[in-house]
Write a protein that holds these residues in place. Sequence first.
Motif, mmCIF file in Angstrom:
data_model
loop_
_atom_site.group_PDB
_atom_site.id
_atom_site.type_symbol
_atom_site.label_atom_id
_atom_site.label_comp_id
_atom_site.label_asym_id
_atom_site.label_seq_id
_atom_site.Cartn_x
_atom_site.Cartn_y
_atom_site.Cartn_z
ATOM 1 N N TRP A 1 0.858 -1.438 -0.035
ATOM 2 C CA TRP A 1 0.203 0.036 0.215
ATOM 3 C C TRP A 1 0.970 1.253 -0.153
ATOM 4 C CZ3 TRP A 1 -0.568 4.118 3.737
ATOM 5 C CH2 TRP A 1 -1.641 4.932 3.518
ATOM 6 N N ARG B 1 7.071 13.659 -10.446
ATOM 7 C CA ARG B 1 7.964 12.690 -11.455
ATOM 8 C C ARG B 1 8.774 13.722 -12.289
ATOM 9 N NH1 ARG B 1 3.506 8.511 -12.856
ATOM 10 N NH2 ARG B 1 3.195 8.102 -10.695
ATOM 11 N N TYR C 1 4.024 1.617 -1.136
ATOM 12 C CA TYR C 1 4.737 1.707 -2.313
ATOM 13 C C TYR C 1 3.892 2.227 -3.312
ATOM 14 C CZ TYR C 1 7.029 0.324 -6.728
ATOM 15 O OH TYR C 1 7.285 0.562 -8.062
ATOM 16 N N ARG C 2 2.563 1.568 -3.376
ATOM 17 C CA ARG C 2 1.411 2.237 -4.396
ATOM 18 C C ARG C 2 1.132 3.808 -4.065
ATOM 19 N NH1 ARG C 2 -2.652 -2.650 -5.798
ATOM 20 N NH2 ARG C 2 -1.154 -4.072 -6.545
ATOM 21 N N TRP C 3 1.131 4.289 -2.986
ATOM 22 C CA TRP C 3 0.722 5.411 -2.611
ATOM 23 C C TRP C 3 1.690 6.299 -3.034
ATOM 24 C CZ3 TRP C 3 2.891 9.080 0.733
ATOM 25 C CH2 TRP C 3 2.087 10.017 1.043
ATOM 26 N N ARG C 4 3.133 5.859 -2.533
ATOM 27 C CA ARG C 4 4.155 6.742 -3.040
ATOM 28 C C ARG C 4 4.334 6.890 -4.521
ATOM 29 N NH1 ARG C 4 10.104 5.845 -0.686
ATOM 30 N NH2 ARG C 4 11.094 8.009 -0.958
ATOM 31 N N SER C 5 4.380 5.914 -5.138
ATOM 32 C CA SER C 5 4.315 6.110 -6.631
ATOM 33 C C SER C 5 3.399 6.828 -7.270
ATOM 34 C CB SER C 5 4.403 4.562 -7.298
ATOM 35 O OG SER C 5 3.027 4.109 -7.227
ATOM 36 N N ARG C 6 2.152 6.860 -6.857
ATOM 37 C CA ARG C 6 1.125 7.940 -7.101
ATOM 38 C C ARG C 6 1.494 9.529 -6.832
ATOM 39 N NH1 ARG C 6 -4.346 4.783 -5.187
ATOM 40 N NH2 ARG C 6 -2.714 5.031 -3.667
ATOM 41 N N HIS C 7 1.957 9.804 -5.535
ATOM 42 C CA HIS C 7 2.212 11.122 -5.043
ATOM 43 C C HIS C 7 3.647 11.550 -5.271
ATOM 44 C CE1 HIS C 7 -1.569 9.646 -3.062
ATOM 45 N NE2 HIS C 7 -1.803 10.748 -3.094
ATOM 46 N N GLU C 8 4.481 10.647 -5.619
ATOM 47 C CA GLU C 8 6.018 11.028 -5.819
ATOM 48 C C GLU C 8 5.971 12.087 -7.023
ATOM 49 O OE1 GLU C 8 9.314 8.396 -6.773
ATOM 50 O OE2 GLU C 8 9.396 8.673 -4.305
#
Length: 125
Positions: free
Chosen positions: A114, A125, A116-123
């Motif tokens: 969870w 780019r 990892y997915r949250w961070r990849s969406r909010h990081e």
Amino acid sequence: MFRRASRLCFELAILIGFWWFGGWLAQACGLPLPGGVIGLALLLALFASGAIRPALLQGGAGLLLAEMLLFFIPALMSLLDYGALLRSQGWKILLVIMCSTLLVMLVTALSVEWMYRWRSRHEPR
């Protein structure tokens, strides 16, 4: 050498501070959770919000994880005093240990996934 030791003491002091604050908060609010759990939840929230970088506490956390076995030795040694209990109820105890270990591993895996997915969406780019 001195600089590394002082940094390690600083990191351990921060981790102990979160543990202590979590215990105080649990007692003050009457929460039925251990202080360590509350402290780690607060620390996780600070990591997730970006207020604290995980690298700041990496050395202290690594030391605690490396020496984790020392925290379990007293519990394992106490098993020697309860041999009769283990012979009569050992299978039940083993079942509880296996189920709780499986649950901890499952919750940890889901939490990491969870995050990892949250961070990849909010990081950015």
